[in-house]
Design a protein around this motif. Structure first.
Motif, PDB file in Angstrom:
ATOM      1  N   GLY A  33      -9.976   7.350  22.633  1.00 17.03           N
ATOM      2  CA  GLY A  33      -9.046   8.260  21.981  1.00 17.03           C
ATOM      3  C   GLY A  33      -9.306   8.506  20.517  1.00 17.03           C
ATOM      4  O   GLY A  33      -8.511   9.167  19.862  1.00 17.03           O
ATOM      5  N   GLY A  34     -10.383   7.966  19.972  1.00 18.45           N
ATOM      6  CA  GLY A  34     -10.706   8.190  18.569  1.00 18.45           C
ATOM      7  C   GLY A  34     -10.500   6.937  17.733  1.00 18.45           C
ATOM      8  O   GLY A  34      -9.766   6.025  18.106  1.00 18.45           O
ATOM      9  N   PRO A  35     -11.162   6.859  16.579  1.00 14.88           N
ATOM     10  CA  PRO A  35     -11.054   5.665  15.727  1.00 14.88           C
ATOM     11  C   PRO A  35      -9.671   5.572  15.097  1.00 14.88           C
ATOM     12  O   PRO A  35      -9.106   6.579  14.653  1.00 14.88           O
ATOM     13  CB  PRO A  35     -12.139   5.887  14.669  1.00 14.88           C
ATOM     14  CG  PRO A  35     -12.287   7.376  14.591  1.00 14.88           C
ATOM     15  CD  PRO A  35     -12.038   7.891  15.973  1.00 14.88           C
ATOM     16  N   ASP A  36      -9.133   4.362  15.038  1.00 16.17           N
ATOM     17  CA  ASP A  36      -7.814   4.178  14.418  1.00 16.17           C
ATOM     18  C   ASP A  36      -7.747   2.871  13.622  1.00 16.17           C
ATOM     19  O   ASP A  36      -6.692   2.266  13.484  1.00 16.17           O
ATOM     20  CB  ASP A  36      -6.708   4.225  15.467  1.00 16.17           C
ATOM     21  CG  ASP A  36      -6.764   3.055  16.435  1.00 16.17           C
ATOM     22  OD1 ASP A  36      -7.804   2.356  16.453  1.00 16.17           O
ATOM     23  OD2 ASP A  36      -5.788   2.845  17.170  1.00 16.17           O
ATOM     24  N   GLY A  37      -8.904   2.434  13.116  1.00 15.79           N
ATOM     25  CA  GLY A  37      -8.926   1.210  12.313  1.00 15.79           C
ATOM     26  C   GLY A  37      -8.417   1.464  10.900  1.00 15.79           C
ATOM     27  O   GLY A  37      -8.853   2.399  10.217  1.00 15.79           O
ATOM     28  N   GLY A  38      -7.488   0.632  10.425  1.00 12.57           N
ATOM     29  CA  GLY A  38      -6.902   0.804   9.096  1.00 12.57           C
ATOM     30  C   GLY A  38      -7.751   0.169   7.997  1.00 12.57           C
ATOM     31  O   GLY A  38      -8.659  -0.618   8.242  1.00 12.57           O
ATOM     32  N   ASN A  39      -7.428   0.534   6.760  1.00 14.33           N
ATOM     33  CA  ASN A  39      -8.136   0.003   5.592  1.00 14.33           C
ATOM     34  C   ASN A  39      -7.585  -1.364   5.201  1.00 14.33           C
ATOM     35  O   ASN A  39      -6.411  -1.676   5.436  1.00 14.33           O
ATOM     36  CB  ASN A  39      -7.995   0.955   4.401  1.00 14.33           C
ATOM     37  CG  ASN A  39      -8.510   2.342   4.704  1.00 14.33           C
ATOM     38  OD1 ASN A  39      -9.413   2.509   5.525  1.00 14.33           O
ATOM     39  ND2 ASN A  39      -7.940   3.353   4.049  1.00 14.33           N
ATOM     40  N   GLY A  40      -8.441  -2.164   4.566  1.00 14.76           N
ATOM     41  CA  GLY A  40      -8.000  -3.450   4.043  1.00 14.76           C
ATOM     42  C   GLY A  40      -7.224  -3.290   2.742  1.00 14.76           C
ATOM     43  O   GLY A  40      -7.367  -2.302   2.016  1.00 14.76           O
ATOM     44  N   GLY A  41      -6.375  -4.255   2.437  1.00 18.43           N
ATOM     45  CA  GLY A  41      -5.577  -4.212   1.219  1.00 18.43           C
ATOM     46  C   GLY A  41      -6.365  -4.654  -0.011  1.00 18.43           C
ATOM     47  O   GLY A  41      -7.327  -5.411   0.073  1.00 18.43           O
ATOM     48  N   ARG A  42      -5.936  -4.197  -1.172  1.00 16.28           N
ATOM     49  CA  ARG A  42      -6.570  -4.565  -2.442  1.00 16.28           C
ATOM     50  C   ARG A  42      -6.217  -5.994  -2.816  1.00 16.28           C
ATOM     51  O   ARG A  42      -5.106  -6.458  -2.601  1.00 16.28           O
ATOM     52  CB  ARG A  42      -6.079  -3.613  -3.541  1.00 16.28           C
ATOM     53  CG  ARG A  42      -6.611  -3.940  -4.931  1.00 16.28           C
ATOM     54  CD  ARG A  42      -5.924  -3.069  -5.970  1.00 16.28           C
ATOM     55  NE  ARG A  42      -4.487  -3.319  -6.011  1.00 16.28           N
ATOM     56  CZ  ARG A  42      -3.925  -4.295  -6.715  1.00 16.28           C
ATOM     57  NH1 ARG A  42      -4.666  -5.139  -7.417  1.00 16.28           N
ATOM     58  NH2 ARG A  42      -2.610  -4.439  -6.714  1.00 16.28           N
ATOM     59  N   GLY A  43      -7.179  -6.707  -3.389  1.00 19.03           N
ATOM     60  CA  GLY A  43      -6.919  -8.058  -3.866  1.00 19.03           C
ATOM     61  C   GLY A  43      -6.090  -8.043  -5.143  1.00 19.03           C
ATOM     62  O   GLY A  43      -6.140  -7.091  -5.931  1.00 19.03           O
ATOM     63  N   GLY A  44      -5.317  -9.084  -5.374  1.00 15.83           N
ATOM     64  CA  GLY A  44      -4.466  -9.154  -6.556  1.00 15.83           C
ATOM     65  C   GLY A  44      -5.264  -9.399  -7.830  1.00 15.83           C
ATOM     66  O   GLY A  44      -6.285 -10.090  -7.829  1.00 15.83           O
ATOM     67  N   ASP A  45      -4.795  -8.827  -8.951  1.00 15.78           N
ATOM     68  CA  ASP A  45      -5.409  -9.030 -10.259  1.00 15.78           C
ATOM     69  C   ASP A  45      -4.839 -10.284 -10.914  1.00 15.78           C
ATOM     70  O   ASP A  45      -3.736 -10.739 -10.585  1.00 15.78           O
ATOM     71  CB  ASP A  45      -5.146  -7.828 -11.181  1.00 15.78           C
ATOM     72  CG  ASP A  45      -5.771  -6.547 -10.664  1.00 15.78           C
ATOM     73  OD1 ASP A  45      -6.765  -6.636  -9.926  1.00 15.78           O
ATOM     74  OD2 ASP A  45      -5.256  -5.455 -10.998  1.00 15.78           O
ATOM     75  N   VAL A  46      -5.597 -10.821 -11.870  1.00 10.26           N
ATOM     76  CA  VAL A  46      -5.103 -11.884 -12.749  1.00 10.26           C
ATOM     77  C   VAL A  46      -4.866 -11.240 -14.119  1.00 10.26           C
ATOM     78  O   VAL A  46      -5.811 -10.776 -14.757  1.00 10.26           O
ATOM     79  CB  VAL A  46      -6.086 -13.056 -12.861  1.00 10.26           C
ATOM     80  CG1 VAL A  46      -5.546 -14.119 -13.806  1.00 10.26           C
ATOM     81  CG2 VAL A  46      -6.349 -13.657 -11.495  1.00 10.26           C
ATOM     82  N   ILE A  47      -3.606 -11.210 -14.552  1.00 12.78           N
ATOM     83  CA  ILE A  47      -3.223 -10.467 -15.756  1.00 12.78           C
ATOM     84  C   ILE A  47      -2.617 -11.430 -16.768  1.00 12.78           C
ATOM     85  O   ILE A  47      -1.705 -12.196 -16.445  1.00 12.78           O
ATOM     86  CB  ILE A  47      -2.212  -9.353 -15.411  1.00 12.78           C
ATOM     87  CG1 ILE A  47      -2.788  -8.432 -14.327  1.00 12.78           C
ATOM     88  CG2 ILE A  47      -1.839  -8.560 -16.647  1.00 12.78           C
ATOM     89  CD1 ILE A  47      -1.805  -7.397 -13.821  1.00 12.78           C
TER      90      ILE A  47
END
Length: 480
Positions: A33-47
């Motif tokens: 039925g087509g690709p449906d893989g989601g993107n990974g989340g961004r890693g947290g910054d050290v601020i």
């Protein structure tokens, strides 16, 4: 137990980006039925952020390793992973951020000032985001980038308008205690003060801060005593106040000699303190011998160009005049500062001839490729997946890496390293290399959708044949 720390080495690690997901939508009667893989989340910054309520780096002395959270991987059904949580580290006002070599990375002055010490990794794209007209159902996804890990040195330089300098037990802490509401430790032995003390003074309409620098003795700029550890706290001051003891019991000392010794240490330390205005305070005139010595030494100091005040922290004599004199110098210094302009954003477009990468020939038939894009693409590639390797080759070819390798003299079979020495990916170069997914046909095309289309076409052809047979049968008369 240590209660004041003004220099630490901090090991920060930002969060890694989550991996993208390679998934294909499936349901009854829809095997592909087509690709449906989601993107990974961004890693947290050290601020790092300036917090006025924080006055020491003690927390980072006990816990020098700090890490932000990782991003979550993507999932099927076009579900993206959750971003990692940023790690916010409060630091005192006046904290300088440096690398291990002493290069200044940031000077954090002012409430709320921030600096990203470690940037989180990008999340990898899922195969739904990688789909195109030619690659309709990618069988791979991009990996999340690792977060930045680095070692930084935090050094606190007290933000004070007035700095009191002088020999141990000259009365610096006593002056702060009577000029402000600060309550430093006071005793009759040297090196009573082991940390800089800070107080707030109000004189008329001017409010300013005053700090003392403990432990200044001959050789302090070379590491003797405690002076070298705390001389950095006078770098931001507007005025230097020499506190001279007129009632010392040491026979080999006198106010003029003490002044010369401290000035020599300040010159040896440097940091641009030569141009700061100076005031001389002759302290402890409540002692009879101290008052006599102050009257004797005052003309000599004034002949050197110093403004001299005779004071007593015990009887409070001369403190009002000293306080207002310091307020006037601080106010004049603030008025002379340039007007703070609004922040301007400077945009520097990339040069038209900048390819974004470099190709350098090294020894032993090795060519090294450096650049933000190629190195990032390598980090995001899953080398266990042939199709992902082919996708990387496509991207490098479109960027012009293969053309530059040919110009640099690379031959088939030569080694190519992408990245720095410690984390480079090395492979044997073959021009216009195959995608590695031979089962998918030519690189950039995907024939997995062709099978369902062929099946539909075959079903339509068979239906048409049956329709023709039915039509022919309806026109047939067996009695003719």
């Amino acid at each position: 137990m240590t209660t004041f720390v003004d220099r630490v080495e901090l090991h920060v690690a930002a969060g890694n980006g989550g991996h993208g997901c390679a998934s294909v939508h499936r349901e009854k009667f829809k095997p592909l039925g087509g690709p449906d893989g989601g993107n990974g989340g961004r890693g947290g910054d050290v601020i790092l952020v300036v917090d006025q309520d924080v006055t020491t780096l003690l927390d980072y002395h006990h816990s020098p390793h700090r890490k932000a959270t990782n991003g979550k991987p993507g999932e099927g059904g076009n579900r993206s992973g959750k971003d990692g949580v940023d790690l916010v580290l409060p630091v005192p006002d006046g904290t300088v951020v440096m690398d291990r070599k002493g290069n200044v990375l940031a000077d954090l002055v002012g409430q709320g000032t921030t600096y990203v010490a470690g940037q989180g990794g990008r999340g990898g794209l899922g195969n739904a985001a990688l789909a195109s007209a030619r690659r309709k159902a990618p069988g791979f996804a991009l990996l999340g980038e690792p977060g930045i890990a680095r070692d930084v040195v935090l050094e606190l330089k007290t933000v004070a308008d007035v700095a009191l300098v002088g020999y141990p037990s000259a009365g610096k802490s006593s002056l702060i205690s009577v000029l402000s509401a600060a309550k430093p430790k006071i005793a009759d032995y040297p090196f009573t003060t082991l940390v800089p003390n800070l107080g707030v003074v109000t004189a008329g309409s001017t409010v300013y801060t005053i700090a003392d620098v403990p432990g200044l003795i001959p050789g302090a700029s070379e590491g003797r005593g405690l002076g070298l550890e705390f001389l950095r706290h006078v770098e931001r001051c507007s005025v230097l106040v020499h506190v001279l003891d007129t009632a010392t019991l040491e026979s080999d000392r006198d106010p003029a000699t003490d002044l010369d010794v401290i000035e020599a240490e300040l010159r040896a330390y440097g940091a641009g303190l030569e141009d700061r205005p100076r005031i001389v305070v002759l302290n402890k005139i409540d002692v009879p011998d101290g008052r006599d010595l102050a009257e004797i030494i005052r003309p000599e100091l004034e002949s050197r160009g110093y403004q001299v005040f005779e004071v007593s922290a015990v009887s409070h004599e001369g403190l009002k005049e000293l306080s207002y004199a310091l307020a006037k110098i601080v106010a004049d210094t603030r008025a002379a500062l340039p007007v703070q302009e609004s922040t301007r954003v400077v945009i520097r477009p990339q040069a038209v001839d900048d390819a974004g990468f470099t190709v350098t020939a090294e020894d032993d038939d090795l060519f090294r490729v450096r650049g933000e894009k190629p190195e990032r693409w390598v980090r995001q590639t899953d080398f266990t997946n042939d199709e992902a390797v082919g996708y990387l080759a496509d991207r490098l070819n479109r960027l012009g890496v293969e053309a530059e390798l040919l110009k640099a003299g690379a031959k088939p079979g030569d080694g190519v390293a992408i990245g720095a020495d410690d984390d480079a990916v090395v492979f044997d170069w073959e021009p216009a290399m195959a995608a590695g997914a031979e089962m998918l046909g030519r690189r950039g095309e995907d024939h997995r959708f062709d099978a369902p289309r062929a099946a539909v076409t075959r079903r339509r052809d068979k239906q048409a044949e049956r329709d023709e047979s039915d039509e022919a049968y309806r026109g047939f008369d067996p009695f003719e």
